[in-house]
Design an enzyme around this catalytic site. Sequence first.
Site, PDB file in Angstrom:
ATOM      1  CG  ASN A   1      -1.803   1.146   1.401  1.00  0.00           C
ATOM      2  OD1 ASN A   1      -1.942   2.017   0.768  1.00  0.00           O
ATOM      3  ND2 ASN A   1      -2.581   1.334   2.473  1.00  0.00           N
ATOM      4  CD1 TRP A   2       3.132   0.689  -3.258  1.00  0.00           C
ATOM      5  CD2 TRP A   2       3.557   2.394  -4.742  1.00  0.00           C
ATOM      6  NE1 TRP A   2       3.570   0.484  -4.161  1.00  0.00           N
ATOM      7  CE2 TRP A   2       3.903   1.069  -5.139  1.00  0.00           C
ATOM      8  CE3 TRP A   2       3.554   3.320  -5.798  1.00  0.00           C
ATOM      9  CZ2 TRP A   2       4.770   0.851  -6.400  1.00  0.00           C
ATOM     10  CZ3 TRP A   2       4.130   2.989  -6.806  1.00  0.00           C
ATOM     11  CH2 TRP A   2       4.735   1.759  -7.262  1.00  0.00           C
ATOM     12  CE  LYS A   3      -0.239   3.105   4.743  1.00  0.00           C
ATOM     13  NZ  LYS A   3      -0.323   3.243   6.157  1.00  0.00           N
TER      14      LYS A   3
ATOM     15  CG  HIS B   1      -5.855   1.471   5.242  1.00  0.00           C
ATOM     16  ND1 HIS B   1      -5.296   2.501   6.054  1.00  0.00           N
ATOM     17  CD2 HIS B   1      -4.729   0.742   4.971  1.00  0.00           C
ATOM     18  CE1 HIS B   1      -4.336   2.275   6.519  1.00  0.00           C
ATOM     19  NE2 HIS B   1      -3.745   1.208   5.699  1.00  0.00           N
TER      20      HIS B   1
ATOM     21  CD  GLU C   1      -3.092   5.342   6.847  1.00  0.00           C
ATOM     22  OE1 GLU C   1      -3.024   5.293   5.773  1.00  0.00           O
ATOM     23  OE2 GLU C   1      -2.093   4.679   7.598  1.00  0.00           O
TER      24      GLU C   1
ATOM     25  CD  GLU D   1      -3.157  -2.629   7.317  1.00  0.00           C
ATOM     26  OE1 GLU D   1      -2.402  -2.882   6.630  1.00  0.00           O
ATOM     27  OE2 GLU D   1      -3.768  -1.529   7.071  1.00  0.00           O
TER      28      GLU D   1
ATOM     29  N   GLY E   1       2.624   2.314  10.998  1.00  0.00           N
ATOM     30  CA  GLY E   1       3.585   3.581  10.700  1.00  0.00           C
ATOM     31  C   GLY E   1       4.166   3.646  11.886  1.00  0.00           C
TER      32      GLY E   1
ATOM     33  CB  SER F   1       5.380  -1.979  12.139  1.00  0.00           C
ATOM     34  OG  SER F   1       4.963  -0.512  12.170  1.00  0.00           O
TER      35      SER F   1
ATOM     36  N   GLY G   1       3.125  -1.128   4.474  1.00  0.00           N
ATOM     37  CA  GLY G   1       3.144   0.438   3.908  1.00  0.00           C
ATOM     38  C   GLY G   1       4.584   0.728   3.811  1.00  0.00           C
ATOM     39  N   GLY G   2       5.111   1.389   4.568  1.00  0.00           N
ATOM     40  CA  GLY G   2       6.330   1.903   4.845  1.00  0.00           C
ATOM     41  C   GLY G   2       7.434   1.042   3.873  1.00  0.00           C
TER      42      GLY G   2
HETATM   43  P1  13P Z   1       3.181   0.421   7.905  1.00  0.00           P
HETATM   44  O1  13P Z   1       3.759  -0.716   7.286  1.00  0.00           O
HETATM   45  O2  13P Z   1       3.847   1.655   7.305  1.00  0.00           O
HETATM   46  O3  13P Z   1       3.079   0.194   9.352  1.00  0.00           O
HETATM   47  O4  13P Z   1       1.524   0.524   7.193  1.00  0.00           O
HETATM   48  C1  13P Z   1       0.780  -0.358   7.214  1.00  0.00           C
HETATM   49  C2  13P Z   1      -0.428  -0.138   6.267  1.00  0.00           C
HETATM   50  O5  13P Z   1      -1.224   0.676   6.826  1.00  0.00           O
HETATM   51  C3  13P Z   1      -0.601  -0.786   5.441  1.00  0.00           C
HETATM   52  O6  13P Z   1      -1.872  -0.613   4.520  1.00  0.00           O
END
Ligand code: 13P
Length: 254
Positions: free
Chosen positions: A12-14, A99, A101, A170, A176, A215, A236-237
């Site tokens: 997930n590149w956000k 998600h 977010e 998640e 994050g 994470s 994510g990251g």
């Molecule tokens: P991180 O891997 O940066 O914690 O993000 C997870 C995420 O929200 C994937 O959708």
Amino acid sequence: MNPSRRPLIAGNWKMYKGGRTGVELAQGVVEISRTLGSGVDLVIAPPFTVLAAIASTIEDSSVKLAAQNFYPKNEGAFTGEISPLMLKDCGCEWVIVGHSERRQYFGESDSFVGEKVASALASDLIPIVCVGETLDQRQAHETLRVVQQQLHAFLDILARSPRAVAIAYEPVWAIGTGKVAGPGEAEEVHAAIRTWLAEKSDALAVRTRILYGGSVKPDNAATLFACPNVDGALVGGACLEAASFGAIAKAANH
Ligand code: 13P
């Protein structure tokens, strides 16, 4: 391992890498996919602005394209929104739904998440539906209740569809933050989700991949993937560099 539960690693590149750097990252993921063989499925979810370009980049590879969001109508006067048909048109096979977010910053409710799951499936997009508790909820020992309530909004919809979808657990406190859930914490929730799926239908429990997100890094991935009900990761990251995304995929490729 059930073949319909082959490990799935989704990135997930956000709101990162929406232009040329996104195409370069996708090229790196394609190169990694060529070293992996068929033991793991790779999905990338770039921002809308670069989906069409990346659809060409990944065309001759096994990497699949996801969107991060959509609006659950096929067309209409919805300024600024993107429909599931538009996503299909630009090469998406998958879409992330619910998600945390989106729930937290854009007010997406459980019932709206259910509506989006139904709309995605009706348009032949495969949803990766996200669930997870906040830190306060975990500390109040409400994790399983919260996750079950979130699932309740879409389990019947999944049970009525023959598609093999993915659910991503998640925990919000792990996203994050660098605080990954321990394998015991992850497996407890994943196993509970599998049980709730099985209560709807055994076939649903057998075909649904349950991903862990929050994470996930190259150095903790293998421990998570050793859990019997962890079928991959929503990253994510660590998916913003092809090398670290690739290292996580390699950890799942057994
Ligand atoms: P991180 O891997 O940066 O914690 O993000 C997870 C995420 O929200 C994937 O959708």
